[in-house]
Motif scaffolding. Structure first.
Motif, PDB file in Angstrom:
ATOM      1  N   UNK A 257       0.818  -1.205   0.000  1.00 10.55           N
ATOM      2  CA  UNK A 257       0.000   0.000   0.000  1.00 10.55           C
ATOM      3  C   UNK A 257       0.857   1.264   0.000  1.00 10.55           C
ATOM      4  N   UNK A 258       1.889   1.292   0.844  1.00 17.11           N
ATOM      5  CA  UNK A 258       2.676   2.506   1.003  1.00 17.11           C
ATOM      6  C   UNK A 258       3.610   2.773  -0.174  1.00 17.11           C
ATOM      7  N   UNK A 259       4.134   1.720  -0.781  1.00 14.69           N
ATOM      8  CA  UNK A 259       5.101   1.920  -1.859  1.00 14.69           C
ATOM      9  C   UNK A 259       4.455   1.841  -3.254  1.00 14.69           C
ATOM     10  N   UNK A 260       3.327   1.196  -3.371  1.00 16.43           N
ATOM     11  CA  UNK A 260       2.733   1.022  -4.694  1.00 16.43           C
ATOM     12  C   UNK A 260       1.486   1.827  -4.952  1.00 16.43           C
ATOM     13  N   UNK A 261       0.729   2.186  -3.890  1.00 19.23           N
ATOM     14  CA  UNK A 261      -0.579   2.797  -4.097  1.00 19.23           C
ATOM     15  C   UNK A 261      -0.774   4.084  -3.322  1.00 19.23           C
ATOM     16  N   UNK A 262       0.251   4.615  -2.695  1.00 20.09           N
ATOM     17  CA  UNK A 262       0.054   5.816  -1.887  1.00 20.09           C
ATOM     18  C   UNK A 262       0.017   7.080  -2.745  1.00 20.09           C
ATOM     19  N   UNK A 263       0.638   7.065  -3.908  1.00 23.68           N
ATOM     20  CA  UNK A 263       0.668   8.264  -4.767  1.00 23.68           C
ATOM     21  C   UNK A 263      -0.667   8.440  -5.482  1.00 23.68           C
ATOM     22  N   UNK A 264      -1.128   9.690  -5.574  1.00 27.03           N
ATOM     23  CA  UNK A 264      -2.372   9.966  -6.273  1.00 27.03           C
ATOM     24  C   UNK A 264      -2.124  10.066  -7.774  1.00 27.03           C
ATOM     25  N   UNK A 265      -3.173  10.369  -8.518  1.00 24.10           N
ATOM     26  CA  UNK A 265      -3.074  10.374  -9.973  1.00 24.10           C
ATOM     27  C   UNK A 265      -2.148  11.472 -10.492  1.00 24.10           C
ATOM     28  N   UNK A 266      -2.050  12.585  -9.780  1.00 19.43           N
ATOM     29  CA  UNK A 266      -1.176  13.669 -10.235  1.00 19.43           C
ATOM     30  C   UNK A 266       0.282  13.364  -9.940  1.00 19.43           C
ATOM     31  N   UNK A 267       0.559  12.781  -8.778  1.00 21.06           N
ATOM     32  CA  UNK A 267       1.949  12.477  -8.423  1.00 21.06           C
ATOM     33  C   UNK A 267       2.514  11.347  -9.267  1.00 21.06           C
ATOM     34  N   UNK A 268       1.654  10.505  -9.811  1.00 24.14           N
ATOM     35  CA  UNK A 268       2.143   9.375 -10.614  1.00 24.14           C
ATOM     36  C   UNK A 268       2.756   9.819 -11.933  1.00 24.14           C
ATOM     37  N   UNK A 269       2.462  11.043 -12.351  1.00 21.34           N
ATOM     38  CA  UNK A 269       3.045  11.523 -13.599  1.00 21.34           C
ATOM     39  C   UNK A 269       4.557  11.690 -13.472  1.00 21.34           C
ATOM     40  N   UNK A 270       5.054  11.842 -12.254  1.00 20.96           N
ATOM     41  CA  UNK A 270       6.485  12.018 -12.028  1.00 20.96           C
ATOM     42  C   UNK A 270       7.140  10.759 -11.470  1.00 20.96           C
ATOM     43  N   UNK A 271       6.394   9.662 -11.390  1.00 19.43           N
ATOM     44  CA  UNK A 271       6.913   8.422 -10.827  1.00 19.43           C
ATOM     45  C   UNK A 271       6.812   7.296 -11.842  1.00 19.43           C
ATOM     46  N   UNK A 272       7.580   6.262 -11.603  1.00 18.27           N
ATOM     47  CA  UNK A 272       7.482   5.029 -12.393  1.00 18.27           C
ATOM     48  C   UNK A 272       6.622   4.064 -11.598  1.00 18.27           C
ATOM     49  N   UNK A 273       5.388   3.929 -12.009  1.00 15.20           N
ATOM     50  CA  UNK A 273       4.441   3.101 -11.266  1.00 15.20           C
ATOM     51  C   UNK A 273       4.606   1.637 -11.643  1.00 15.20           C
ATOM     52  N   UNK A 274       4.302   0.726 -10.743  1.00 17.42           N
ATOM     53  CA  UNK A 274       4.387  -0.708 -11.075  1.00 17.42           C
ATOM     54  C   UNK A 274       3.357  -1.081 -12.126  1.00 17.42           C
ATOM     55  N   UNK A 275       3.732  -1.982 -12.990  1.00 18.85           N
ATOM     56  CA  UNK A 275       2.868  -2.421 -14.077  1.00 18.85           C
ATOM     57  C   UNK A 275       2.632  -3.914 -13.969  1.00 18.85           C
ATOM     58  N   UNK A 276       1.520  -4.343 -14.570  1.00 11.88           N
ATOM     59  CA  UNK A 276       1.160  -5.757 -14.597  1.00 11.88           C
ATOM     60  C   UNK A 276       1.210  -6.226 -16.042  1.00 11.88           C
ATOM     61  N   UNK A 277       2.128  -7.142 -16.322  1.00  8.91           N
ATOM     62  CA  UNK A 277       2.350  -7.546 -17.714  1.00  8.91           C
ATOM     63  C   UNK A 277       1.209  -8.392 -18.259  1.00  8.91           C
ATOM     64  N   UNK A 278       0.741  -9.347 -17.474  1.00  8.38           N
ATOM     65  CA  UNK A 278      -0.280 -10.280 -17.955  1.00  8.38           C
ATOM     66  C   UNK A 278      -1.655  -9.823 -17.491  1.00  8.38           C
ATOM     67  N   UNK A 279      -2.500  -9.505 -18.445  1.00  2.00           N
ATOM     68  CA  UNK A 279      -3.863  -9.062 -18.159  1.00  2.00           C
ATOM     69  C   UNK A 279      -4.833 -10.000 -18.851  1.00  2.00           C
ATOM     70  N   UNK A 280      -5.775 -10.527 -18.106  1.00  2.00           N
ATOM     71  CA  UNK A 280      -6.777 -11.433 -18.645  1.00  2.00           C
ATOM     72  C   UNK A 280      -7.940 -10.598 -19.172  1.00  2.00           C
ATOM     73  N   UNK A 281      -8.085 -10.537 -20.494  1.00  3.15           N
ATOM     74  CA  UNK A 281      -9.136  -9.742 -21.109  1.00  3.15           C
ATOM     75  C   UNK A 281     -10.370 -10.570 -21.447  1.00  3.15           C
ATOM     76  N   UNK A 282     -10.498 -11.745 -20.897  1.00  6.36           N
ATOM     77  CA  UNK A 282     -11.672 -12.554 -21.188  1.00  6.36           C
ATOM     78  C   UNK A 282     -12.920 -11.934 -20.572  1.00  6.36           C
ATOM     79  N   UNK A 283     -14.030 -12.177 -21.233  1.00  2.00           N
ATOM     80  CA  UNK A 283     -15.310 -11.630 -20.779  1.00  2.00           C
ATOM     81  C   UNK A 283     -16.241 -12.772 -20.394  1.00  2.00           C
ATOM     82  N   UNK A 284     -17.289 -12.424 -19.664  1.00  3.12           N
ATOM     83  CA  UNK A 284     -18.303 -13.398 -19.261  1.00  3.12           C
ATOM     84  C   UNK A 284     -19.493 -13.292 -20.198  1.00  3.12           C
ATOM     85  N   UNK A 285     -20.033 -14.438 -20.590  1.00  2.00           N
ATOM     86  CA  UNK A 285     -21.164 -14.445 -21.514  1.00  2.00           C
ATOM     87  C   UNK A 285     -22.417 -13.946 -20.799  1.00  2.00           C
TER      88      UNK A 285
END
Length: 361
Positions: A257-285
């Motif tokens: 929480x403190x190192x990955x999600x404490x910065x707001x949307x404006x402060x993230x423009x000056x930071x390198x935020x963690x990314x998630x490489x694998x995203x499951x884009x499947x949908x439910x019928x």
């Protein structure tokens, strides 16, 4: 003396901080937390979450926070506590009892050494959690679906209400409401989801509706997954430019929480935020609520079906679905053969059919 006076070069300007509203959605599924009891009890997770809330409020006096519990059969406010019903009852002396006055939760003895706002939030959240757990019955435990869509909807409504109230207070004065509406956003808002369960296919449609509303309102959705596979929350973070974190060690929830999600949307423009490489884009019928890789999509309302509906009619809008030549092999068109060139007199030229070459002068 006027020639050496440089006081005009120093201008005192004051700028107000833009308020930041942090809405936290806590997954309180009892079955999921029972599986994490040995590694991370719910009480310890709430204690770490309150530290995260205090850090957000400590950044600025204008920051705000809201905490919502996504339970198995409902979404409940943890902070701010919902107002209690007002009852004006007269006692025998003729006086009116003030039952509609705000009831402050009893603060513990250790609250004397805490910042008053931090102590109030802590007491309110703990009292709301105890009330939620006491109201949970055995029949509620039979249902395993977490009402995540309802919690997201409550958070979005609270953000919209807070933004409108702030805009009316600051920019609506003087009748210039249209200019205030076209100005920069008066509040930075985001939603942080603490997830401990899998995504329920039956919650796909309402969850995606809330995600699209958040994306339209420029509200980022961040997710910290402590357990399970929140497929739909991965898509929510991707569509709203949020951050998705999958905790390999739930005991380090405060670190995430403190190192990955404490910065707001404006402060993230000056930071390198963690990314998630694998995203499951499947949908439910829309017909059976199953997560599918390949399905049938209505061309009008974009509803997804795992199999062809009865009478080939869309179950959402009733449009007659035309499959055309679905399943047929594609037609293979042969290539046109190019005319080969023949080498004559040591050079390449097009074949003319004559045995002798072209006479030269």
């Amino acid at each position: 003396m006027d020639a050496v006076d440089v006081s005009e070069h120093y201008e005192v300007t004051t700028t107000d901080d833009t308020p930041s509203l942090l809405s936290i959605v806590l997954d309180t599924n009892p079955r999921a937390w029972a599986a994490l009891e040995d590694r991370l009890p719910l009480s310890q997770a709430i204690a770490n979450l309150l530290v995260f809330v205090n850090a957000h409020l400590a950044y600025s006096n204008a920051n705000q926070v809201a905490i919502i519990a996504a339970h198995v059969n409902r979404a409940v406010w943890l902070y701010p506590a919902p107002p209690r019903p007002s009852l004006h009852v007269k006692d025998p002396s003729g006086d009116v009892s003030m039952d509609d006055a705000p009831h402050a939760d009893v603060l513990p003895s250790s609250a004397a050494n805490k910042y008053p706002q931090f102590a109030q939030i802590e007491s309110t959240v703990m009292a709301s959690m105890q009330r939620l757990m006491s109201d949970t019955t055995e029949e509620d435990l039979d249902e395993t679906t977490t009402r995540l869509s309802g919690a997201l909807t409550l958070a979005l409504c609270h953000i919209n209400k807070a933004a409108q109230a702030l805009t009316t207070t600051t920019g609506g004065i003087g009748g210039d409401a249209q200019a205030a509406a076209n100005a920069a956003p008066s509040m930075k808002a985001r939603i942080v989801v603490i997830s401990v369960s899998d995504s329920e296919p039956s919650q796909y449609i309402p969850t995606m509706n809330a995600v699209f509303a958040a994306a339209h309102g420029q509200v980022a959705i961040d997710t910290l997954s402590l357990a399970g596979t929140p497929t739909f929350l991965q898509q929510a973070c991707f569509n709203t430019d949020g951050t998705f974190l999958a905790a390999s060690n739930p005991e380090g929830i405060l670190t995430y929480l403190m190192f990955g999600l404490v910065a707001d949307t404006e402060a993230r423009k000056s930071l390198i935020t963690p990314t998630h490489d694998k995203i499951d884009f499947r949908a439910a019928c829309f017909c059976h609520g199953k997560v599918v890789d390949t399905g049938f999509v209505c061309s009008i309302c974009l509803s997804i079906f795992c199999e062809l509906p009865e009478n080939a009619e869309c179950l959402t809008c009733g449009t007659k679905l035309a499959l055309g030549k679905y399943g047929a092999k594609p037609a293979v068109v042969p290539r046109k053969k190019k005319k080969k060139k023949r080498i004559v007199n040591g050079g390449g030229r097009e074949e003319t059919g004559s045995a002798t070459g072209t006479p030269r002068p």
